[in-house]
Enzyme design. Sequence first.
Site, PDB file in Angstrom:
ATOM      1  N   HIS A  65      -1.017  40.881  23.203  1.00 52.17           N
ATOM      2  CA  HIS A  65      -1.070  40.116  21.951  1.00 52.17           C
ATOM      3  C   HIS A  65      -2.043  40.767  20.955  1.00 52.17           C
ATOM      4  CE1 HIS A  65       1.368  36.903  23.472  1.00 52.17           C
ATOM      5  NE2 HIS A  65       0.480  36.463  24.351  1.00 52.17           N
TER       6      HIS A  65
ATOM      7  N   HIS B 158      -2.250  40.687  29.676  1.00 51.99           N
ATOM      8  CA  HIS B 158      -1.385  39.823  28.864  1.00 51.99           C
ATOM      9  C   HIS B 158      -1.968  39.627  27.462  1.00 51.99           C
ATOM     10  CE1 HIS B 158       1.532  36.491  28.279  1.00 51.99           C
ATOM     11  NE2 HIS B 158       0.564  35.990  27.521  1.00 51.99           N
ATOM     12  N   GLU B 159      -3.231  39.245  27.406  1.00 48.35           N
ATOM     13  CA  GLU B 159      -3.860  38.986  26.105  1.00 48.35           C
ATOM     14  C   GLU B 159      -4.062  40.283  25.315  1.00 48.35           C
ATOM     15  OE1 GLU B 159      -3.893  36.069  25.126  1.00 48.35           O
ATOM     16  OE2 GLU B 159      -3.617  35.068  27.062  1.00 48.35           O
TER      17      GLU B 159
END
Length: 453
Positions: free
Chosen positions: A25, A21-22
């Site tokens: 980003h 997920h990170e």
Amino acid sequence: MSTLQTLVAFLAALTLLIFVHELGHYLVARWCDVKVLRFSIGFGKPLVTWRVGPDRTEWTIAAVPLGGYVRMLDERDAGPGHIPPEELPRAFTRKTLAQRSAIVVAGPLANFLLAIALYAAMGWVGTQEPAPVIDQPAAGTPAAAAQLQGGDRVLAVDGAAVRSWNDVRLKLLEPVIERRESALLVQRQGASSLARIDTRGLPPDEAERDFLRSLGLRLAPGKVMIGNLVGGAAAERDGLRTGDELLTVGGSPVRRASDVIERVQASPGKPLAFTVMRGRDEIAVSVTPESISPPDAAGAAAIGRIGAGLQDRILMETVRYGPLESLAQGVRQTWDMSLFSLRMLGKMLMGELSLRNLSGPVTIADLAGQSVRVGWLAYVSFLALISISLGVLNLLPIPVLDGGHLVYYALEAARGRPLSERFVVITQKAGLAIIMMMMALALFNDITRLIGS
């Protein structure tokens, strides 16, 4: 050992999903030339930190593993005049709405892409799953009313093709929740026919229990095999062997392990005729069950026991797709599960579904442990499902979540200017309160399930 296994499986799953997920980003931020200050797995005090790249980005593993974050150069954090002029163009706040939106949406998108990849990998490798063949429905059940019969093979549910019993359960879950009729395409003796099964008579919360059994749908019985034998007990002494397939007991055909258990328990000290298939030979064996008095029922009648483990081996099939087909299947499964998760959340908010369905870290950890004990394919399937849930959750329009930031950007685009800092602060506090209440409810549900089990 199982507790340690559960903990390791849970932490491994959590670390992977947070990292992916990170990373979404982070990669899009770098692509948009935003300076990344820190990439953290976990919150709180850093346990391990190292610096990488020309920007000397901190990569950190922190003490509390329930989340993570990517900290970018931001004028709101640094304050006016605290960022060198040459670095201002690389601040997150200086990027266009489209760039900021892309950075925010990249986290949930990475979770969906991971789920697609995992489902596609399982489809390509192939999985062993129970065949979608049903047992004779019990009288009075919706399946019996739909005139389904034992041996019927389910081909599709509401027009969606199914290839395993797990598909049948998943496809019927939505009609059960929505309390509506569902159409099953079944194959019987080479011919196809449509059966309509009505779920409206089930209790409102039946989706939380074994709704297939309530509908009258059970897996067709397969082979019943002799497993482990207790040394010196009746089964071994009288000639049964590990791997024997049980055909009849006491003159009655064996369909399930429960059939054998009932007949053995009803015959303490009496010879019982077994017919077994051993290799290619059909063999008759007479076994006299030992007479055992139930330890927890004073004065109860004795029951029979032969000292043999039994295994129900249902019909299994390998579900496998080609490379392109498995990728398409991965996209389809991820899309279907995402929509289903949103519908479930919507029904919980509308009061149509119990909030008890909301699960927290304890339940997730338990599922991680259960799946890893079943096998690596079950664990991969669990990872895909949790990755989808994480992606959907983060897209909810709640301030502090990625979806909340996207709402901010949509309002900014509509107004033609940034939102006031006061509005953002107030709504983020409200969003944080909502998240805390959801976490408290999920934890309460976890503890309730733990006590109930």
